[in-house]
Design a protein around this motif. Structure first.
Motif, PDB file in Angstrom:
ATOM      1  N   LEU A  32       0.846  -1.194   0.000  1.00 29.35           N
ATOM      2  CA  LEU A  32       0.000   0.000   0.000  1.00 29.35           C
ATOM      3  C   LEU A  32       0.883   1.246   0.000  1.00 29.35           C
ATOM      4  CD1 LEU A  32      -2.790   1.407   0.340  1.00 29.35           C
ATOM      5  CD2 LEU A  32      -2.468   1.149   2.825  1.00 29.35           C
ATOM      6  N   ARG A  33       0.643   2.113  -0.963  1.00 30.60           N
ATOM      7  CA  ARG A  33       1.351   3.393  -1.070  1.00 30.60           C
ATOM      8  C   ARG A  33       2.868   3.213  -1.116  1.00 30.60           C
ATOM      9  NH1 ARG A  33      -2.757   4.537   2.523  1.00 30.60           N
ATOM     10  NH2 ARG A  33      -1.315   4.278   4.278  1.00 30.60           N
ATOM     11  N   ALA A  34       3.323   2.211  -1.865  1.00 29.46           N
ATOM     12  CA  ALA A  34       4.753   2.086  -2.141  1.00 29.46           C
ATOM     13  C   ALA A  34       5.130   3.078  -3.234  1.00 29.46           C
ATOM     14  CB  ALA A  34       5.099   0.666  -2.558  1.00 29.46           C
ATOM     15  N   ASN A  35       6.405   3.458  -3.247  1.00 29.49           N
ATOM     16  CA  ASN A  35       6.901   4.399  -4.254  1.00 29.49           C
ATOM     17  C   ASN A  35       8.281   3.939  -4.686  1.00 29.49           C
ATOM     18  OD1 ASN A  35       7.975   6.636  -5.658  1.00 29.49           O
ATOM     19  ND2 ASN A  35       6.569   8.012  -4.613  1.00 29.49           N
TER      20      ASN A  35
ATOM     21  N   ALA B  59       8.123  -4.214  -8.389  1.00 29.26           N
ATOM     22  CA  ALA B  59       7.649  -5.338  -7.580  1.00 29.26           C
ATOM     23  C   ALA B  59       7.707  -6.586  -8.439  1.00 29.26           C
ATOM     24  CB  ALA B  59       6.234  -5.100  -7.080  1.00 29.26           C
ATOM     25  N   ARG B  60       8.366  -7.618  -7.932  1.00 33.40           N
ATOM     26  CA  ARG B  60       8.451  -8.897  -8.631  1.00 33.40           C
ATOM     27  C   ARG B  60       7.770  -9.922  -7.731  1.00 33.40           C
ATOM     28  NH1 ARG B  60      14.241 -10.382 -10.951  1.00 33.40           N
ATOM     29  NH2 ARG B  60      14.725 -10.839  -8.770  1.00 33.40           N
ATOM     30  N   VAL B  61       6.608 -10.402  -8.178  1.00 33.20           N
ATOM     31  CA  VAL B  61       5.727 -11.192  -7.318  1.00 33.20           C
ATOM     32  C   VAL B  61       5.499 -12.547  -7.971  1.00 33.20           C
ATOM     33  CG1 VAL B  61       3.495 -11.262  -6.174  1.00 33.20           C
ATOM     34  CG2 VAL B  61       4.610  -9.064  -6.553  1.00 33.20           C
ATOM     35  N   SER B  62       5.713 -13.617  -7.201  1.00 34.03           N
ATOM     36  CA  SER B  62       5.575 -14.961  -7.741  1.00 34.03           C
ATOM     37  C   SER B  62       4.723 -15.826  -6.820  1.00 34.03           C
ATOM     38  CB  SER B  62       6.973 -15.597  -7.902  1.00 34.03           C
ATOM     39  OG  SER B  62       6.879 -16.926  -8.372  1.00 34.03           O
ATOM     40  N   GLN B  63       3.707 -16.480  -7.402  1.00 34.98           N
ATOM     41  CA  GLN B  63       2.872 -17.455  -6.686  1.00 34.98           C
ATOM     42  C   GLN B  63       2.331 -16.882  -5.375  1.00 34.98           C
ATOM     43  OE1 GLN B  63       2.035 -20.185  -8.227  1.00 34.98           O
ATOM     44  NE2 GLN B  63       3.472 -19.884  -9.908  1.00 34.98           N
ATOM     45  N   SER B  64       1.835 -15.670  -5.439  1.00 37.69           N
ATOM     46  CA  SER B  64       1.402 -14.972  -4.229  1.00 37.69           C
ATOM     47  C   SER B  64      -0.022 -14.463  -4.363  1.00 37.69           C
ATOM     48  CB  SER B  64       2.352 -13.791  -3.945  1.00 37.69           C
ATOM     49  OG  SER B  64       3.666 -14.239  -3.696  1.00 37.69           O
ATOM     50  N   GLY B  65      -0.609 -14.136  -3.234  1.00 35.75           N
ATOM     51  CA  GLY B  65      -1.931 -13.525  -3.185  1.00 35.75           C
ATOM     52  C   GLY B  65      -1.842 -12.170  -2.530  1.00 35.75           C
ATOM     53  N   LEU B  66      -1.549 -11.146  -3.313  1.00 36.14           N
ATOM     54  CA  LEU B  66      -1.333  -9.791  -2.800  1.00 36.14           C
ATOM     55  C   LEU B  66      -2.319  -8.825  -3.428  1.00 36.14           C
ATOM     56  CD1 LEU B  66       2.545  -9.301  -3.062  1.00 36.14           C
ATOM     57  CD2 LEU B  66       1.260  -9.812  -0.993  1.00 36.14           C
ATOM     58  N   ASP B  67      -2.592  -7.741  -2.705  1.00 39.85           N
ATOM     59  CA  ASP B  67      -3.200  -6.550  -3.290  1.00 39.85           C
ATOM     60  C   ASP B  67      -2.125  -5.471  -3.334  1.00 39.85           C
ATOM     61  OD1 ASP B  67      -5.722  -7.617  -3.638  1.00 39.85           O
ATOM     62  OD2 ASP B  67      -6.419  -6.986  -1.663  1.00 39.85           O
ATOM     63  N   VAL B  68      -1.869  -4.942  -4.524  1.00 37.04           N
ATOM     64  CA  VAL B  68      -0.949  -3.822  -4.688  1.00 37.04           C
ATOM     65  C   VAL B  68      -1.812  -2.591  -4.910  1.00 37.04           C
ATOM     66  CG1 VAL B  68       1.022  -2.918  -5.962  1.00 37.04           C
ATOM     67  CG2 VAL B  68       0.731  -5.393  -5.715  1.00 37.04           C
ATOM     68  N   LEU B  69      -1.790  -1.664  -3.956  1.00 34.44           N
ATOM     69  CA  LEU B  69      -2.779  -0.585  -3.892  1.00 34.44           C
ATOM     70  C   LEU B  69      -2.115   0.788  -3.869  1.00 34.44           C
ATOM     71  CD1 LEU B  69      -4.726  -2.199  -0.925  1.00 34.44           C
ATOM     72  CD2 LEU B  69      -5.508  -2.232  -3.290  1.00 34.44           C
ATOM     73  N   ASP B  70      -2.660   1.739  -4.632  1.00 32.78           N
ATOM     74  CA  ASP B  70      -2.313   3.159  -4.508  1.00 32.78           C
ATOM     75  C   ASP B  70      -0.806   3.376  -4.464  1.00 32.78           C
ATOM     76  OD1 ASP B  70      -2.693   5.882  -4.257  1.00 32.78           O
ATOM     77  OD2 ASP B  70      -3.063   5.826  -2.096  1.00 32.78           O
TER      78      ASP B  70
ATOM     79  N   GLY C 209       2.089 -16.288 -11.785  1.00 32.40           N
ATOM     80  CA  GLY C 209       1.281 -17.201 -10.990  1.00 32.40           C
ATOM     81  C   GLY C 209       0.560 -16.469  -9.867  1.00 32.40           C
ATOM     82  N   GLY C 210      -0.258 -17.210  -9.140  1.00 30.27           N
ATOM     83  CA  GLY C 210      -0.938 -16.631  -7.988  1.00 30.27           C
ATOM     84  C   GLY C 210      -2.108 -15.746  -8.372  1.00 30.27           C
ATOM     85  N   THR C 211      -2.528 -14.925  -7.394  1.00 36.02           N
ATOM     86  CA  THR C 211      -3.746 -14.114  -7.541  1.00 36.02           C
ATOM     87  C   THR C 211      -3.492 -12.663  -7.149  1.00 36.02           C
ATOM     88  OG1 THR C 211      -4.447 -14.741  -5.303  1.00 36.02           O
ATOM     89  CG2 THR C 211      -5.283 -16.068  -7.132  1.00 36.02           C
ATOM     90  N   THR C 212      -2.357 -12.129  -7.480  1.00 31.30           N
ATOM     91  CA  THR C 212      -2.035 -10.742  -7.151  1.00 31.30           C
ATOM     92  C   THR C 212      -2.806  -9.784  -8.052  1.00 31.30           C
ATOM     93  OG1 THR C 212       0.148 -11.248  -6.265  1.00 31.30           O
ATOM     94  CG2 THR C 212      -0.177  -9.032  -7.132  1.00 31.30           C
TER      95      THR C 212
END
Length: 387
Positions: free
Chosen positions: A177-180, A188-199, A213-216
């Motif tokens: 959340l609110r990364a810059n 962001a390098r996301v693998s086989q994960s369930g994340l919300d990347v927001l704002d 993969g996953g449900t990001t």
């Protein structure tokens, strides 16, 4: 004399001790001495200065630097780490430097807040951990800002400047959340994960967000001036309400069934959306403006619906697959709005074209497409009387 109710609760409750402040170096000569004396819920307060060493914090105490940002520096082991934290430990208001890894997080909930990471190979490494990282900054990092494996993290209000990989999340859960990130090789390098990347904002890098993969999902973010905004590879991903400006490629999918909905894509120097090999994404209700090309559908069964394409050299170019282009608007395109000469199984229905070099070349049309002024305002929204 009456005791306050809160004090009575502490006195009468078994296993509950009042917290204490342990000051270093005025009361304890070193951070190690304070850690040895600390009990659960104590606060270890570090006076301004530089502390050299490597420390393990395995109890739920708070380590807080006193003074302003940068006044308390932990200078760690150049071949190891500076802090290992577990079992509810928290650290605040520190600068961590001089180590291969700044903080190792593991086990149940830990927190890192208001920490500056500088001059490290890896800022935070989390393994089988849960916790929160917030209000922290990563600069002069040689490899990875946050490297998390099998962890559940809430990462809020963090900044990364010129980090090769700002966020590496493998088999993780939680949110960003609110990364810059600025100038990252990978935001962001996301693998086989369930994340919300927001704002969040991913700017001036090679790849803003890579999802494998996953449900990001990526929601309400800004992807600015990257070579590639978002790359979805074999993942169940939703891209919703994002601003993607001046990227080389806005969105690239590979073997994916992404949902690319309600985004604003502008100024792409190559193409706004490339639904790549083996993909069958839903691309719907997006505004695509002044991109060199609106979309390249490459051996993909894309569902392209209810999009507005304004300006640019070309609209949709398809190669192979059986995409569907339906209920969309194409305005002010100097070349072909929908080029299906290499995708004869593309079908086109209920689209509006206005001021384009050519409407549909190749593909299958059912006669419902129209060359008609859609009456849009300067923001691409329909005016009164728009068809």
């Amino acid at each position: 004399m009456r005791r306050p109710l809160a004090a009575l609760i502490v006195l009468l409750s078994p296993g509950v001790a009042a917290s204490a402040d342990l000051r270093v170096p005025s009361e304890f000569g070193s951070l190690n001495e304070a850690l040895q004396a600390a009990q659960r819920c104590d606060r270890i307060l570090l006076a301004p200065g530089t502390y050299e060493g490597s420390w393990f914090v395995g109890v739920d105490v708070l380590i807080r630097g006193e003074g302003g940002p940068g006044d308390v520096v932990l200078d760690g082991d150049e071949f190891g780490n500076t802090l290992s934290i577990a079992q509810g430990a928290r650290v605040e208001n520190l600068t961590i430097t001089g180590a291969a890894r700044g903080i190792d997080m593991f086990g149940p909930w830990t927190e890192v807040g208001g920490v500056r990471f500088d001059g490290l190979d890896i800022g935070i490494q989390a393994s089988d951990a849960s916790g929160r990282i917030h209000d922290s900054a990563f600069t002069n990092i040689g490899q990875t800002g946050i490297d998390a494996n099998r962890s559940a993290l809430w990462i809020d209000d963090t900044t990364f400047t010129d980090v090769p990989v700002a966020l590496e999340i493998i088999r993780g859960q939680g949110r960003i959340l609110r990364a810059n990130t600025t100038g990252a090789g990978w935001g962001a390098r996301v693998s086989q994960s369930g994340l919300d990347v927001l704002d969040s904002t991913f700017a001036d890098g090679d790849t803003g967000v890579f999802i494998q993969g996953g449900t990001t999902d990526v929601l309400g973010c800004r992807l600015l001036r990257n070579a590639l905004g978002v790359h979805v590879f074999d993942a169940d991903t939703t891209l919703l309400d994002n601003d993607m400006q001046d990227n080389g490629v806005g969105v690239l999918t590979t073997f994916a069934q992404a949902r690319i909905v309600g985004n604003r894509l502008s100024g792409s120097t190559e193409v706004a959306v490339q639904d790549g090999i083996g993909s069958a994404s839903l691309v719907a209700s997006n505004l695509l403006r002044d991109n060199r090309g609106a979309a390249f559908l490459q051996l993909a069964d894309t569902q392209w619906r209810n999009n507005t394409v304004l300006g640019g050299a070309s609209g949709i170019s398809a190669s192979g697959g059986a995409p569907v282009v339906r209920s969309s608007i194409f305005v002010g395109i100097s070349g072909v709005a929908v080029d299906a000469t290499s995708a004869p199984d593309l079908s086109s229905a209920w689209n509006l074209f206005w001021d384009v070099g050519a409407e549909v070349l190749g593909g299958t049309q059912d006669g419902s497409d129209r060359v008609l002024d859609p009456l849009l305002d300067a923001d691409g929204l329909p005016l009164a009387g728009s068809p």
